[in-house]
Write a protein that holds these residues in place. Structure first.
Motif, PDB file in Angstrom:
ATOM      1  N   PRO A  46       4.619   7.333   0.509  1.00  6.26           N
ATOM      2  CA  PRO A  46       3.162   7.358   0.605  1.00  6.26           C
ATOM      3  C   PRO A  46       2.476   7.032  -0.729  1.00  6.26           C
ATOM      4  O   PRO A  46       3.018   7.287  -1.803  1.00  6.26           O
ATOM      5  CB  PRO A  46       2.844   8.788   1.037  1.00  6.26           C
ATOM      6  N   TYR A  47       1.267   6.488  -0.598  1.00  6.27           N
ATOM      7  CA  TYR A  47       0.476   6.113  -1.777  1.00  6.27           C
ATOM      8  C   TYR A  47      -0.976   6.471  -1.523  1.00  6.27           C
ATOM      9  O   TYR A  47      -1.498   6.238  -0.425  1.00  6.27           O
ATOM     10  CB  TYR A  47       0.616   4.615  -2.042  1.00  6.27           C
ATOM     11  N   SER A  48      -1.623   7.035  -2.543  1.00  5.94           N
ATOM     12  CA  SER A  48      -3.036   7.404  -2.425  1.00  5.94           C
ATOM     13  C   SER A  48      -3.830   6.795  -3.565  1.00  5.94           C
ATOM     14  O   SER A  48      -3.340   6.715  -4.699  1.00  5.94           O
ATOM     15  CB  SER A  48      -3.201   8.930  -2.440  1.00  5.94           C
ATOM     16  N   ALA A  49      -5.030   6.376  -3.255  1.00  2.00           N
ATOM     17  CA  ALA A  49      -5.934   5.834  -4.270  1.00  2.00           C
ATOM     18  C   ALA A  49      -7.371   6.116  -3.839  1.00  2.00           C
ATOM     19  O   ALA A  49      -7.669   6.177  -2.650  1.00  2.00           O
ATOM     20  CB  ALA A  49      -5.714   4.329  -4.434  1.00  2.00           C
ATOM     21  N   THR A  50      -8.244   6.299  -4.824  1.00  2.00           N
ATOM     22  CA  THR A  50      -9.645   6.571  -4.544  1.00  2.00           C
ATOM     23  C   THR A  50     -10.435   5.267  -4.594  1.00  2.00           C
ATOM     24  O   THR A  50     -10.344   4.515  -5.563  1.00  2.00           O
ATOM     25  CB  THR A  50     -10.226   7.559  -5.574  1.00  2.00           C
ATOM     26  N   ASP A  51     -11.216   4.986  -3.540  1.00  2.00           N
ATOM     27  CA  ASP A  51     -11.947   3.728  -3.489  1.00  2.00           C
ATOM     28  C   ASP A  51     -13.344   3.878  -4.072  1.00  2.00           C
ATOM     29  O   ASP A  51     -13.706   4.926  -4.627  1.00  2.00           O
ATOM     30  CB  ASP A  51     -11.980   3.185  -2.065  1.00  2.00           C
ATOM     31  N   ALA A  52     -14.152   2.821  -3.966  1.00  2.00           N
ATOM     32  CA  ALA A  52     -15.475   2.796  -4.598  1.00  2.00           C
ATOM     33  C   ALA A  52     -16.454   3.785  -3.991  1.00  2.00           C
ATOM     34  O   ALA A  52     -17.474   4.100  -4.596  1.00  2.00           O
ATOM     35  CB  ALA A  52     -16.055   1.380  -4.510  1.00  2.00           C
ATOM     36  N   THR A  53     -16.163   4.287  -2.801  1.00  2.00           N
ATOM     37  CA  THR A  53     -17.045   5.276  -2.175  1.00  2.00           C
ATOM     38  C   THR A  53     -16.670   6.694  -2.571  1.00  2.00           C
ATOM     39  O   THR A  53     -17.317   7.653  -2.126  1.00  2.00           O
ATOM     40  CB  THR A  53     -16.996   5.157  -0.637  1.00  2.00           C
ATOM     41  N   GLY A  54     -15.614   6.827  -3.393  1.00  2.00           N
ATOM     42  CA  GLY A  54     -15.143   8.155  -3.774  1.00  2.00           C
ATOM     43  C   GLY A  54     -14.196   8.759  -2.757  1.00  2.00           C
ATOM     44  O   GLY A  54     -13.798   9.925  -2.881  1.00  2.00           O
ATOM     45  N   THR A  55     -13.813   7.977  -1.758  1.00  2.00           N
ATOM     46  CA  THR A  55     -12.910   8.445  -0.714  1.00  2.00           C
ATOM     47  C   THR A  55     -11.463   8.247  -1.137  1.00  2.00           C
ATOM     48  O   THR A  55     -11.091   7.160  -1.595  1.00  2.00           O
ATOM     49  CB  THR A  55     -13.154   7.682   0.605  1.00  2.00           C
ATOM     50  N   GLU A  56     -10.654   9.286  -0.997  1.00  2.00           N
ATOM     51  CA  GLU A  56      -9.227   9.137  -1.269  1.00  2.00           C
ATOM     52  C   GLU A  56      -8.549   8.556  -0.034  1.00  2.00           C
ATOM     53  O   GLU A  56      -8.587   9.149   1.045  1.00  2.00           O
ATOM     54  CB  GLU A  56      -8.587  10.473  -1.632  1.00  2.00           C
ATOM     55  N   VAL A  57      -7.965   7.391  -0.201  1.00  2.00           N
ATOM     56  CA  VAL A  57      -7.316   6.688   0.902  1.00  2.00           C
ATOM     57  C   VAL A  57      -5.812   6.861   0.751  1.00  2.00           C
ATOM     58  O   VAL A  57      -5.240   6.523  -0.291  1.00  2.00           O
ATOM     59  CB  VAL A  57      -7.683   5.194   0.900  1.00  2.00           C
ATOM     60  N   THR A  58      -5.182   7.390   1.787  1.00  2.00           N
ATOM     61  CA  THR A  58      -3.744   7.633   1.746  1.00  2.00           C
ATOM     62  C   THR A  58      -3.036   6.748   2.757  1.00  2.00           C
ATOM     63  O   THR A  58      -3.433   6.693   3.931  1.00  2.00           O
ATOM     64  CB  THR A  58      -3.422   9.106   2.041  1.00  2.00           C
ATOM     65  N   LEU A  59      -2.023   6.050   2.286  1.00  2.00           N
ATOM     66  CA  LEU A  59      -1.187   5.205   3.146  1.00  2.00           C
ATOM     67  C   LEU A  59       0.186   5.849   3.225  1.00  2.00           C
ATOM     68  O   LEU A  59       0.897   5.951   2.220  1.00  2.00           O
ATOM     69  CB  LEU A  59      -1.096   3.795   2.577  1.00  2.00           C
ATOM     70  N   ASP A  60       0.565   6.290   4.412  1.00  2.00           N
ATOM     71  CA  ASP A  60       1.839   6.988   4.568  1.00  2.00           C
ATOM     72  C   ASP A  60       3.028   6.048   4.448  1.00  2.00           C
ATOM     73  O   ASP A  60       4.115   6.467   4.044  1.00  2.00           O
ATOM     74  CB  ASP A  60       1.875   7.704   5.927  1.00  2.00           C
ATOM     75  N   SER A  61       2.825   4.791   4.820  1.00  2.00           N
ATOM     76  CA  SER A  61       3.909   3.816   4.742  1.00  2.00           C
ATOM     77  C   SER A  61       3.330   2.453   4.381  1.00  2.00           C
ATOM     78  O   SER A  61       2.117   2.248   4.405  1.00  2.00           O
ATOM     79  CB  SER A  61       4.658   3.732   6.078  1.00  2.00           C
ATOM     80  N   ASP A  62       4.201   1.538   4.049  1.00  2.00           N
ATOM     81  CA  ASP A  62       3.794   0.181   3.678  1.00  2.00           C
ATOM     82  C   ASP A  62       3.070  -0.466   4.857  1.00  2.00           C
ATOM     83  O   ASP A  62       3.652  -0.652   5.929  1.00  2.00           O
ATOM     84  CB  ASP A  62       5.039  -0.633   3.321  1.00  2.00           C
ATOM     85  N   PRO A  63       1.781  -0.799   4.710  1.00  2.00           N
ATOM     86  CA  PRO A  63       1.031  -1.359   5.841  1.00  2.00           C
ATOM     87  C   PRO A  63       1.488  -2.776   6.178  1.00  2.00           C
ATOM     88  O   PRO A  63       1.633  -3.618   5.297  1.00  2.00           O
ATOM     89  CB  PRO A  63      -0.417  -1.349   5.342  1.00  2.00           C
ATOM     90  N   ASP A  64       1.715  -3.014   7.457  1.00  2.00           N
ATOM     91  CA  ASP A  64       2.160  -4.330   7.923  1.00  2.00           C
ATOM     92  C   ASP A  64       1.048  -5.112   8.597  1.00  2.00           C
ATOM     93  O   ASP A  64       1.178  -6.317   8.813  1.00  2.00           O
ATOM     94  CB  ASP A  64       3.319  -4.185   8.916  1.00  2.00           C
ATOM     95  N   ARG A  65      -0.042  -4.425   8.937  1.00  2.00           N
ATOM     96  CA  ARG A  65      -1.123  -5.065   9.670  1.00  2.00           C
ATOM     97  C   ARG A  65      -2.434  -4.823   8.913  1.00  2.00           C
ATOM     98  O   ARG A  65      -2.981  -3.714   8.915  1.00  2.00           O
ATOM     99  CB  ARG A  65      -1.211  -4.523  11.102  1.00  2.00           C
ATOM    100  N   ILE A  66      -2.919  -5.866   8.249  1.00  2.00           N
ATOM    101  CA  ILE A  66      -4.091  -5.762   7.381  1.00  2.00           C
ATOM    102  C   ILE A  66      -5.258  -6.505   8.009  1.00  2.00           C
ATOM    103  O   ILE A  66      -5.108  -7.640   8.474  1.00  2.00           O
ATOM    104  CB  ILE A  66      -3.812  -6.365   5.982  1.00  2.00           C
ATOM    105  N   VAL A  67      -6.427  -5.879   7.988  1.00  2.00           N
ATOM    106  CA  VAL A  67      -7.660  -6.553   8.387  1.00  2.00           C
ATOM    107  C   VAL A  67      -8.542  -6.680   7.157  1.00  2.00           C
ATOM    108  O   VAL A  67      -8.718  -5.718   6.402  1.00  2.00           O
ATOM    109  CB  VAL A  67      -8.411  -5.779   9.491  1.00  2.00           C
ATOM    110  N   THR A  68      -9.075  -7.872   6.923  1.00  2.00           N
ATOM    111  CA  THR A  68      -9.982  -8.114   5.793  1.00  2.00           C
ATOM    112  C   THR A  68     -11.370  -8.406   6.335  1.00  2.00           C
ATOM    113  O   THR A  68     -11.533  -9.271   7.191  1.00  2.00           O
ATOM    114  CB  THR A  68      -9.496  -9.307   4.946  1.00  2.00           C
TER     115      THR A  68
END
Length: 390
Positions: A46-68
């Protein structure tokens, strides 16, 4: 015109000078295994990072499906070689090769929550302008448990590099993200170096009544390419409207505009040095208007028009062989392919969704043992450097 084979070059040179022995081979393999292991650990989940809104975003596994949700994020995924992981794009990413095969997640007034959810994403990348226009939709996606990472507003090419690296980390493409980010940094450094002693004329970015002042990445693209940002010097901050009086007072020597966007032809504009001398630099819309790796191409286009001799020197540094080939000249021309500008009522924010998506060798012989192998590797390095350019 970025060098994308630094790792390959380094490995080839190390291989060329390393002793051919069992111990050396074991040591080399051990180092490579250690590097791979370290990189894998640094890019683990898992990996966590805080985005520009101040929200901590946590990814439990390597994402395979990305939407931009904006073309700059899509362009970045394409540039780091991860377009196969993208399952959804906005309508303005259509210029990217293969984008038509992806789910169009745009709705009548921005992203469609329904279409995004239908793409079943593991991660949604949201550049700043999309969030500003669609905060409620981001909230809806998060309410459905979808990880959404929102980026801040880009104000420089350094931001573009950092954002590229961040997208690489979020999507499990750490090495590629870091490599492309460093390509951007290296190109910017090289441009600034060859332009250090050049006189910088006043430039003005113009797009349907708006300009790029201080604290804008387009302004940084212009100054990196060897222009002074006239709007910033006129105390214009951010993306703002500009009037004829300011244009006359500024008297720009160059106007930088996206392809096919009109430049006023009234008395005020016609009095400027830029218009009188025909110094309107047209830049690929998708490269100039999106804070993504191809912003470097936009800077190169401007630099080539304003400082052709310095551009040639820069090009020599990029190719590493001191000469520009015919194919390189064709690549430079291809970077200016005409695109369609999409106009709406909003100012061109740092991520305006406007737009639509770039070998020779010397054979040397010698009688001394091993020289032929080394010469071949050096020639391969040179060819790789040439092929790495757009």
């Amino acid at each position: 015109m970025r060098l994308r084979t630094l790792s390959l070059v380094t490995l080839l040179l190390v291989a060329a000078v390393a002793p051919v022995s069992g111990a050396a081979a074991v040591g080399s393999n051990g180092f490579e295994q250690q590097t791979t292991t370290t990189q894998a650990q640094a890019c683990s989940f898992p990996y966590s990072a805080t985005d520009a809104t101040g929200t901590e975003v946590t990814l439990d596994s390597d994402p395979d499906r990305i939407v931009t949700l904006n073309p700059s994020a899509a362009q970045t995924m394409w540039e780091i070689g991860a377009r196969d992981e993208v399952v959804g794009v906005s309508q303005y990413a259509a210029y990217l090769d293969g984008a038509a095969e992806k789910q169009n997640v745009s709705g009548p007034n921005g992203a469609s929550v329904e279409r995004v959810l239908a793409a079943n994403p593991d991660l949604v990348l949201v550049p700043s302008s999309s969030y500003g226009a669609s905060k409620d939709r981001v909230d809806q996606l998060r309410a459905q448990g979808v990880p959404v990472f929102v980026f801040g507003e880009g104000t420089s090419l350094a931001y573009v590099a950092n954002k590229t690296e961040r997208i690489g980390r979020l999507t499990g493409n750490c090495e590629a993200g870091a490599e492309v980010a460093n390509d951007v940094r290296d190109s910017v450094s090289q441009m600034r170096s060859v332009l250090e002693d050049e006189e910088k004329p006043v430039g003005l970015n113009y797009f349907y009544g708006y300009t790029s002042g201080s604290n804008t990445f387009i302004g940084d693209v212009m100054t990196t390419a060897g222009l002074r940002n006239g709007a910033a010097e006129a105390n214009v901050s951010g993306f703002a409207q500009i009037n004829d009086e300011t244009v006359v007072e500024m008297n720009p020597e160059y106007v930088v505009a996206p392809e096919e966007s009109p430049v006023p032809a009234n008395e005020a504009w016609n009095s400027t040095t830029a218009i009188r001398e025909g110094n309107v630099v047209r830049v690929n819309t998708n490269y100039l208007q999106q804070p993504a790796p191809r912003s470097v191409d936009a800077a190169e286009t401007i630099m080539r028009a304003v400082h052709p001799e310095a551009y040639e020197e820069y090009q020599q540094i990029q190719t590493g062989n001191g000469t520009a080939t015919g194919s390189e000249a064709s690549d430079a021309t291809a970077a200016e392919t005409t695109t369609t500008v999409v106009v709406d009522d909003t100012p061109p924010e740092s991520e305006t969704e406007a737009g639509t998506e770039p070998e020779t060798g010397t054979e040397t012989g010698a009688d001394s043992p091993g020289f032929g192998v080394l010469a071949g590797l050096v020639a391969l390095v040179g060819a790789a450097l040439l092929a790495a350019r757009r």
